[in-house]
Design a protein around this motif. Structure first.
Motif, PDB file in Angstrom:
ATOM      1  N   PRO A 171       0.816  -1.212   0.000  1.00  0.00           N
ATOM      2  CA  PRO A 171       0.000   0.000   0.000  1.00  0.00           C
ATOM      3  C   PRO A 171       0.854   1.267   0.000  1.00  0.00           C
ATOM      4  O   PRO A 171       1.940   1.304   0.566  1.00  0.00           O
ATOM      5  N   THR A 172       0.316   2.292  -0.643  1.00  0.00           N
ATOM      6  CA  THR A 172       0.970   3.601  -0.654  1.00  0.00           C
ATOM      7  C   THR A 172       0.806   4.238   0.731  1.00  0.00           C
ATOM      8  O   THR A 172      -0.022   3.786   1.536  1.00  0.00           O
ATOM      9  N   ASN A 173       1.542   5.294   0.974  1.00  0.00           N
ATOM     10  CA  ASN A 173       1.386   6.023   2.242  1.00  0.00           C
ATOM     11  C   ASN A 173      -0.039   6.510   2.409  1.00  0.00           C
ATOM     12  O   ASN A 173      -0.604   6.476   3.509  1.00  0.00           O
ATOM     13  N   GLU A 174      -0.669   6.964   1.318  1.00  0.00           N
ATOM     14  CA  GLU A 174      -2.050   7.436   1.371  1.00  0.00           C
ATOM     15  C   GLU A 174      -3.000   6.288   1.742  1.00  0.00           C
ATOM     16  O   GLU A 174      -3.911   6.465   2.549  1.00  0.00           O
ATOM     17  N   GLN A 175      -2.786   5.104   1.176  1.00  0.00           N
ATOM     18  CA  GLN A 175      -3.625   3.947   1.500  1.00  0.00           C
ATOM     19  C   GLN A 175      -3.442   3.516   2.952  1.00  0.00           C
ATOM     20  O   GLN A 175      -4.407   3.146   3.615  1.00  0.00           O
ATOM     21  N   VAL A 176      -2.208   3.568   3.442  1.00  0.00           N
ATOM     22  CA  VAL A 176      -1.941   3.220   4.841  1.00  0.00           C
ATOM     23  C   VAL A 176      -2.676   4.193   5.755  1.00  0.00           C
ATOM     24  O   VAL A 176      -3.337   3.783   6.716  1.00  0.00           O
ATOM     25  N   THR A 177      -2.587   5.484   5.442  1.00  0.00           N
ATOM     26  CA  THR A 177      -3.282   6.494   6.251  1.00  0.00           C
ATOM     27  C   THR A 177      -4.780   6.265   6.230  1.00  0.00           C
ATOM     28  O   THR A 177      -5.443   6.293   7.271  1.00  0.00           O
ATOM     29  N   GLU A 178      -5.342   6.030   5.048  1.00  0.00           N
ATOM     30  CA  GLU A 178      -6.785   5.812   4.921  1.00  0.00           C
ATOM     31  C   GLU A 178      -7.227   4.557   5.678  1.00  0.00           C
ATOM     32  O   GLU A 178      -8.233   4.573   6.394  1.00  0.00           O
ATOM     33  N   ALA A 179      -6.480   3.470   5.527  1.00  0.00           N
ATOM     34  CA  ALA A 179      -6.837   2.221   6.224  1.00  0.00           C
ATOM     35  C   ALA A 179      -6.765   2.407   7.735  1.00  0.00           C
ATOM     36  O   ALA A 179      -7.646   1.956   8.470  1.00  0.00           O
ATOM     37  N   THR A 180      -5.726   3.083   8.205  1.00  0.00           N
ATOM     38  CA  THR A 180      -5.559   3.319   9.632  1.00  0.00           C
ATOM     39  C   THR A 180      -6.678   4.200  10.173  1.00  0.00           C
ATOM     40  O   THR A 180      -7.256   3.921  11.230  1.00  0.00           O
ATOM     41  N   GLN A 181      -7.010   5.257   9.447  1.00  0.00           N
ATOM     42  CA  GLN A 181      -8.094   6.139   9.885  1.00  0.00           C
ATOM     43  C   GLN A 181      -9.434   5.402   9.888  1.00  0.00           C
ATOM     44  O   GLN A 181     -10.248   5.600  10.782  1.00  0.00           O
ATOM     45  N   HIS A 182      -9.654   4.560   8.898  1.00  0.00           N
ATOM     46  CA  HIS A 182     -10.909   3.807   8.850  1.00  0.00           C
ATOM     47  C   HIS A 182     -11.009   2.887  10.063  1.00  0.00           C
ATOM     48  O   HIS A 182     -12.043   2.840  10.731  1.00  0.00           O
ATOM     49  N   LEU A 183      -9.952   2.141  10.356  1.00  0.00           N
ATOM     50  CA  LEU A 183      -9.996   1.236  11.513  1.00  0.00           C
ATOM     51  C   LEU A 183     -10.146   2.010  12.814  1.00  0.00           C
ATOM     52  O   LEU A 183     -10.797   1.537  13.749  1.00  0.00           O
ATOM     53  N   ARG A 184      -9.571   3.192  12.879  1.00  0.00           N
ATOM     54  CA  ARG A 184      -9.726   4.025  14.079  1.00  0.00           C
ATOM     55  C   ARG A 184     -11.192   4.404  14.285  1.00  0.00           C
ATOM     56  O   ARG A 184     -11.666   4.528  15.410  1.00  0.00           O
TER      57      ARG A 184
END
Length: 187
Positions: free
Chosen positions: A152-165
């Motif tokens: 995953p790109t940095n943007e995808q990592v951020t989005e996935a992390t924010q979603h799980l949060r």
């Protein structure tokens, strides 16, 4: 009650237009922009929903969001589920890697978030990275996963992390674990 849990989970995933009242214990999370629900099933005590980008399917995906509700499973711990998932992942993926991102309690419920990485999934011939959140409720056990068939790109990592949060469990019966109002789709 099973139908109610499925409906509430689905309400949390659909576009918002009218108010709905939640009842009892609920898993709440949103459907990411550009995603669609592509598969839903109940098998035994598990309700599973798989979501993918609009142009993809659960048979051919690059990103997938999966939610699982294990009805009545109250004694499992997030850490035990994490250990089970990591053992299964390691058995199917040479050089598998794992990292715990967060653990603790949210809204009164124990949870753990971790990342699983497989440099080469032998079934697909692609790398696979999965972000997982497991929550032990009072009535059931909940798991939400965001998977990528690539690094995953940095943007995808951020989005996935924010979603799980943002994934949470609430219970209308317990004042210390309140549910926010959820909008339901217009008929």
């Amino acid at each position: 009650m099973t139908r109610q849990l499925l409906c509430i989970c689905l309400l949390a995933l659909l576009p918002f237009t009218a108010q709905a009242e939640l009842k009892d214990e609920n898993l709440l999370h949103s459907l990411p922009t550009g995603y669609k629900i592509d598969f839903q099933a109940r098998k035994g005590n598990m309700i599973m929903t798989e979501m993918v980008p609009q142009a993809e399917s659960v048979k051919n995906w690059t990103e997938m969001l999966t939610s699982q509700i294990f009805l009545g499973l109250k004694n499992a711990t997030p850490e035990a589920f994490q250990a089970f998932m990591q053992k299964s992942w390691a058995a199917s993926c040479k050089d598998a890697e794992f990292a715990t991102v967060a653990k603790g309690e949210e809204n009164g419920y124990p949870f753990v978030v971790w990342i699983q990485a497989c440099p080469l999934n032998t079934t697909t011939g692609k790398p696979e990275h999965t972000f997982v959140k497991a929550i032990r409720g009072n009535d059931s056990f909940y798991v939400v996963q965001r998977a990528f068939r690539s690094s995953p790109t940095n943007e995808q990592v951020t989005e996935a992390t924010q979603h799980l949060r943002s994934v949470t469990v609430c219970d209308t019966r317990l004042p210390d674990r309140p549910c926010m109002k959820v909008d339901k789709p217009a008929q």
